[in-house]
Design a protein around this motif. Sequence first.
Motif, PDB file in Angstrom:
ATOM      1  N   ASP A 232      38.334  98.603  63.962  1.00 17.19           N
ATOM      2  CA  ASP A 232      39.253  98.451  62.831  1.00 17.19           C
ATOM      3  C   ASP A 232      39.377  97.015  62.340  1.00 17.19           C
ATOM      4  OD1 ASP A 232      39.727 101.161  62.792  1.00 17.19           O
ATOM      5  OD2 ASP A 232      41.375 100.991  64.238  1.00 17.19           O
ATOM      6  N   GLU A 233      38.697  96.104  62.975  1.00 17.54           N
ATOM      7  CA  GLU A 233      38.706  94.733  62.498  1.00 17.54           C
ATOM      8  C   GLU A 233      37.930  94.662  61.174  1.00 17.54           C
ATOM      9  OE1 GLU A 233      37.438  90.558  64.569  1.00 17.54           O
ATOM     10  OE2 GLU A 233      37.725  92.306  65.860  1.00 17.54           O
ATOM     11  N   THR A 234      38.391  93.834  60.248  1.00 13.42           N
ATOM     12  CA  THR A 234      37.690  93.691  58.976  1.00 13.42           C
ATOM     13  C   THR A 234      36.533  92.712  59.141  1.00 13.42           C
ATOM     14  OG1 THR A 234      39.716  94.079  57.775  1.00 13.42           O
ATOM     15  CG2 THR A 234      37.930  93.002  56.566  1.00 13.42           C
ATOM     16  N   ILE A 235      35.341  93.088  58.621  1.00  7.38           N
ATOM     17  CA  ILE A 235      34.201  92.184  58.699  1.00  7.38           C
ATOM     18  C   ILE A 235      33.439  92.214  57.371  1.00  7.38           C
ATOM     19  CG2 ILE A 235      33.724  92.013  61.197  1.00  7.38           C
ATOM     20  CD1 ILE A 235      31.859  94.498  59.259  1.00  7.38           C
ATOM     21  N   PHE A 236      32.529  91.263  57.244  1.00 10.98           N
ATOM     22  CA  PHE A 236      31.738  91.170  56.022  1.00 10.98           C
ATOM     23  C   PHE A 236      30.263  91.319  56.365  1.00 10.98           C
ATOM     24  CE2 PHE A 236      35.648  88.909  55.385  1.00 10.98           C
ATOM     25  CZ  PHE A 236      36.069  89.348  54.142  1.00 10.98           C
ATOM     26  N   LEU A 237      29.556  92.076  55.541  1.00  7.21           N
ATOM     27  CA  LEU A 237      28.127  92.270  55.749  1.00  7.21           C
ATOM     28  C   LEU A 237      27.370  91.601  54.616  1.00  7.21           C
ATOM     29  CD1 LEU A 237      28.025  96.079  56.678  1.00  7.21           C
ATOM     30  CD2 LEU A 237      28.152  94.106  58.214  1.00  7.21           C
ATOM     31  N   ILE A 238      26.383  90.787  54.984  1.00 11.96           N
ATOM     32  CA  ILE A 238      25.587  90.103  53.967  1.00 11.96           C
ATOM     33  C   ILE A 238      24.137  90.544  54.093  1.00 11.96           C
ATOM     34  CG2 ILE A 238      24.822  87.855  53.130  1.00 11.96           C
ATOM     35  CD1 ILE A 238      27.671  87.213  54.918  1.00 11.96           C
ATOM     36  N   PRO A 239      23.655  91.312  53.132  1.00  6.34           N
ATOM     37  CA  PRO A 239      22.285  91.810  53.234  1.00  6.34           C
ATOM     38  C   PRO A 239      21.262  90.739  52.900  1.00  6.34           C
ATOM     39  CG  PRO A 239      23.242  92.493  51.169  1.00  6.34           C
ATOM     40  CD  PRO A 239      24.319  91.746  51.883  1.00  6.34           C
ATOM     41  N   ASP A 240      20.108  90.864  53.500  1.00  2.00           N
ATOM     42  CA  ASP A 240      18.982  89.981  53.188  1.00  2.00           C
ATOM     43  C   ASP A 240      18.344  90.492  51.897  1.00  2.00           C
ATOM     44  OD1 ASP A 240      16.477  88.841  52.952  1.00  2.00           O
ATOM     45  OD2 ASP A 240      16.206  88.686  55.132  1.00  2.00           O
ATOM     46  N   ALA A 241      18.448  89.691  50.854  1.00  2.00           N
ATOM     47  CA  ALA A 241      18.024  90.156  49.532  1.00  2.00           C
ATOM     48  C   ALA A 241      16.549  90.539  49.497  1.00  2.00           C
ATOM     49  CB  ALA A 241      18.308  89.087  48.483  1.00  2.00           C
ATOM     50  N   GLY A 242      15.759  89.949  50.378  1.00  2.00           N
ATOM     51  CA  GLY A 242      14.334  90.262  50.396  1.00  2.00           C
ATOM     52  C   GLY A 242      14.024  91.591  51.045  1.00  2.00           C
ATOM     53  N   HIS A 243      14.981  92.202  51.701  1.00  2.00           N
ATOM     54  CA  HIS A 243      14.735  93.451  52.417  1.00  2.00           C
ATOM     55  C   HIS A 243      15.624  94.579  51.931  1.00  2.00           C
ATOM     56  CE1 HIS A 243      12.689  90.681  55.218  1.00  2.00           C
ATOM     57  NE2 HIS A 243      11.888  91.713  55.368  1.00  2.00           N
ATOM     58  N   LEU A 244      15.844  94.588  50.635  1.00  2.00           N
ATOM     59  CA  LEU A 244      16.551  95.731  50.064  1.00  2.00           C
ATOM     60  C   LEU A 244      15.520  96.731  49.536  1.00  2.00           C
ATOM     61  CD1 LEU A 244      19.387  93.964  48.030  1.00  2.00           C
ATOM     62  CD2 LEU A 244      19.546  95.027  50.283  1.00  2.00           C
ATOM     63  N   HIS A 245      15.791  98.002  49.707  1.00  2.00           N
ATOM     64  CA  HIS A 245      14.903  99.045  49.193  1.00  2.00           C
ATOM     65  C   HIS A 245      15.680  99.896  48.211  1.00  2.00           C
ATOM     66  CE1 HIS A 245      11.987  98.227  52.439  1.00  2.00           C
ATOM     67  NE2 HIS A 245      13.070  97.969  53.141  1.00  2.00           N
ATOM     68  N   LEU A 246      14.986 100.323  47.160  1.00  2.00           N
ATOM     69  CA  LEU A 246      15.658 101.172  46.186  1.00  2.00           C
ATOM     70  C   LEU A 246      14.837 102.447  45.969  1.00  2.00           C
ATOM     71  CD1 LEU A 246      18.193 101.105  44.342  1.00  2.00           C
ATOM     72  CD2 LEU A 246      16.675 100.407  42.491  1.00  2.00           C
ATOM     73  N   PHE A 247      15.510 103.580  46.117  1.00  2.00           N
ATOM     74  CA  PHE A 247      14.831 104.864  45.966  1.00  2.00           C
ATOM     75  C   PHE A 247      15.482 105.667  44.852  1.00  2.00           C
ATOM     76  CE2 PHE A 247      14.831 103.514  50.370  1.00  2.00           C
ATOM     77  CZ  PHE A 247      13.496 103.610  50.723  1.00  2.00           C
ATOM     78  N   HIS A 248      14.651 106.399  44.112  1.00  2.00           N
ATOM     79  CA  HIS A 248      15.190 107.319  43.120  1.00  2.00           C
ATOM     80  C   HIS A 248      15.676 108.554  43.855  1.00  2.00           C
ATOM     81  CE1 HIS A 248      14.550 110.213  39.566  1.00  2.00           C
ATOM     82  NE2 HIS A 248      15.711 109.591  39.432  1.00  2.00           N
ATOM     83  N   LYS A 249      16.925 108.924  43.655  1.00  2.00           N
ATOM     84  CA  LYS A 249      17.508 109.969  44.504  1.00  2.00           C
ATOM     85  C   LYS A 249      16.832 111.322  44.329  1.00  2.00           C
ATOM     86  CE  LYS A 249      21.760 111.632  46.439  1.00  2.00           C
ATOM     87  NZ  LYS A 249      23.205 111.626  46.413  1.00  2.00           N
ATOM     88  N   LYS A 250      16.487 111.646  43.092  1.00  2.00           N
ATOM     89  CA  LYS A 250      15.951 112.982  42.834  1.00  2.00           C
ATOM     90  C   LYS A 250      14.519 113.134  43.370  1.00  2.00           C
ATOM     91  CE  LYS A 250      15.553 115.717  38.822  1.00  2.00           C
ATOM     92  NZ  LYS A 250      15.705 115.509  37.368  1.00  2.00           N
ATOM     93  N   THR A 251      13.664 112.174  43.073  1.00  2.00           N
ATOM     94  CA  THR A 251      12.272 112.299  43.510  1.00  2.00           C
ATOM     95  C   THR A 251      12.049 111.720  44.901  1.00  2.00           C
ATOM     96  OG1 THR A 251      11.705 110.193  42.515  1.00  2.00           O
ATOM     97  CG2 THR A 251      11.399 112.143  41.154  1.00  2.00           C
ATOM     98  N   GLU A 252      13.009 110.974  45.409  1.00  2.00           N
ATOM     99  CA  GLU A 252      12.937 110.314  46.719  1.00  2.00           C
ATOM    100  C   GLU A 252      11.870 109.234  46.776  1.00  2.00           C
ATOM    101  OE1 GLU A 252      12.937 112.983  50.028  1.00  2.00           O
ATOM    102  OE2 GLU A 252      14.873 113.821  49.456  1.00  2.00           O
ATOM    103  N   GLU A 253      11.289 108.894  45.624  1.00  2.00           N
ATOM    104  CA  GLU A 253      10.254 107.860  45.612  1.00  2.00           C
ATOM    105  C   GLU A 253      10.894 106.476  45.618  1.00  2.00           C
ATOM    106  OE1 GLU A 253       6.919 108.330  45.680  1.00  2.00           O
ATOM    107  OE2 GLU A 253       7.348 110.475  45.912  1.00  2.00           O
ATOM    108  N   ALA A 254      10.200 105.535  46.236  1.00  2.00           N
ATOM    109  CA  ALA A 254      10.720 104.167  46.271  1.00  2.00           C
ATOM    110  C   ALA A 254      10.330 103.425  45.003  1.00  2.00           C
ATOM    111  CB  ALA A 254      10.167 103.447  47.486  1.00  2.00           C
ATOM    112  N   LEU A 255      11.263 102.620  44.482  1.00  2.00           N
ATOM    113  CA  LEU A 255      10.901 101.713  43.395  1.00  2.00           C
ATOM    114  C   LEU A 255      10.417 100.398  43.993  1.00  2.00           C
ATOM    115  CD1 LEU A 255      13.074 103.740  42.039  1.00  2.00           C
ATOM    116  CD2 LEU A 255      13.039 102.033  40.224  1.00  2.00           C
ATOM    117  N   PHE A 256      11.125  99.975  45.040  1.00  2.00           N
ATOM    118  CA  PHE A 256      10.677  98.816  45.827  1.00  2.00           C
ATOM    119  C   PHE A 256      11.277  98.889  47.207  1.00  2.00           C
ATOM    120  CE2 PHE A 256      14.273  97.347  43.214  1.00  2.00           C
ATOM    121  CZ  PHE A 256      15.186  96.944  44.183  1.00  2.00           C
TER     122      PHE A 256
END
Lengths: 274, 371
Positions: B347-371
């Motif tokens: 229950d402690e509050t924390i912050f998450l910082i993603p590595d911008a170089g390791h983000l993936h984006l997928f189209h939900k319907k086709t499940e294909e990756a854009l990157f």
Amino acid sequence: MEKNRNRVIIASIVIGIVLVVNILPFLWLVLTSLKTRLDIFAIPPKFIFDPTLKNYVSAFTKRDFLPMFYNSLIIAVSSTLLSLVVGTLGAYSLARFKIFGDKHISFWILSTRMFPPIVLVIPFFIMATQMGLHDSRFLMVIVYTTFNLPFVVWIMRSFFEDLPFDLEKAAMVDGYSRWDAFWKVALPLSAPGLFTTAILCFIFSWNEFLFANVLTAANAKTVPVGIRGLVTSRAIEWGEIAAVGTLQVLPVLIFTFAAQRYIIRGLTLGAVKG
Amino acid sequence: MARVILQNAWKKYGKVEAVKGINLEIKDGEFVSLLGPSGCGKTSTLRMIAGLEAITSGEIYFDDQLVNNLDPGERNIAMAFESYALYPPMTVYENIAFPLHAAKLPETEIKERVGRIAEILELTDVLNKYPRGLSGGHQQRISLARALVRDADVYLLDEPISHLDTKMRNRMRAELKRIHSELQKTMIYVTHDQIEALAMADRIVVMNFGVIQQIGSPQEIYFQPQNLFTADFVGEPPMNFIDCRVKIGQGTLLISFDDSVFKLQNKEKVEKVANFENHEAQDFVLGVRPFYFGISKSITDSERETNFLRGEIFAVEPLGDSKIVHVKSGKNHLLVEADSRFMGQPDETIFLIPDAGHLHLFHKKTEEALF
């Protein structure tokens, strides 16, 4: 502890009763075969007496039991071997190959055992006489094989189905032919099934009376038919019946004891499944 | 030595389609892993290559030779079965020597080769025993030895080390890799364990529902998954997925979910989304591997300018060198792989910082990756 001991006692009593019921007739048979005519009919029955081999001697001198034993042996062994060879190959095919209607073929094979054998006696007799095979050992081998085959096919098929197919596939990948895979891998593993069916086939052919009685006369006469011949119009030769009966049981007994450890099914099968 | 080529290979069992038109070329001497969950068609594919399953349609070539109609024994392949398929009436030695007898090798050579492979796989002590009484690990190594002792063109390994204990499995991974680099033979390795595939294969073929999802080197499979399935299946702990919407403004990609917005300025990625038809109206899925989240209890002003997520700790699993932190953030339950020094209470509050170089984006319907 107390409970356990009671259980042992009860089990011993039950086993004892079963043993007496099963062994007493056989013991009676053996004792009778060693008795003189007088001793056989003595009341109360004698368990201690002067044993004699007279009955055995007369069965082979006065009566003609030697060729009959020979016939029985040839017929039973040949029929067993023939049934095993043909049946095992058939069973393997049914277990391993997808054939159109294989379920129906299996059932049809089994269905040949469903009607009472006596229904077949007359057709067999007519066919045998027309083909000139009446009273021949060859005929008896064929007849017994028709009865043994369904047995062999059904028992061996379930054995082969229990064997993991991967074993044979491994052999085939390794450069063995399908026949080698069957001969070197599947068959040795189904040895328990093979022994069990062999014994059942042998016992059936060895003891069969009905067909032998109708289809044989002199040349191919088997022991069970011969024993029936000891019930004559003059007398019933109990001593000789018992003597021949004892000899009749012996090979089956020896065979069964010798192959006992193979008959315990699943020894190797369990291990295959690991 | 052989290349293995599958062209539009199908396998149907009645109405069930186990393998749906696979195209695959395996190079000579390559170590390829077929990876997927059970029922994905990987074992069917292997068995078609072995010739144990007839292929329903399509072609399989070894080098330039069509092998569709060759018996397994004529293909010069060696195979280790998941079920071991050891012969109970034979000793371990006889089991391993069995394929060599088929090749009619002289007895002295058989003895030498069995001895050598037994040494590598630590079976020397049990050569005279029967497989029945041995442990699963032993049996699996015997099965492996029986395949590796042969001089085959292609080695097919069906989950060959799946039943070993962890320690032995780790060792066998290295052993197999070593054997492959020495033999330089074509090996096709079926597994459901993504770690095995990543650790050993030159190339991984990810399969699901009888279809190839992605073919690539372990690096590509791990860092550039082409669809949601691959992204989800490969990686332990699995990738985090967050439902999101996208928008492009002033050359910046805005990925929004809950009440957070991630901004990405990578030109290539922005372009990919920009080219995606009607992207503002579509549902997307953002993927981040647990390793590529930074976790901290406070956040600096400069970090506030970039991407971050606020959440509460749900649970912490210490795993020795690292800790898996479960974080509740809005509707999402995220996993974060943190340093072993990270201390946190539920229950402690924390912050998450993603590595911008390791983000993936997928189209939900086709499940294909854009990157």
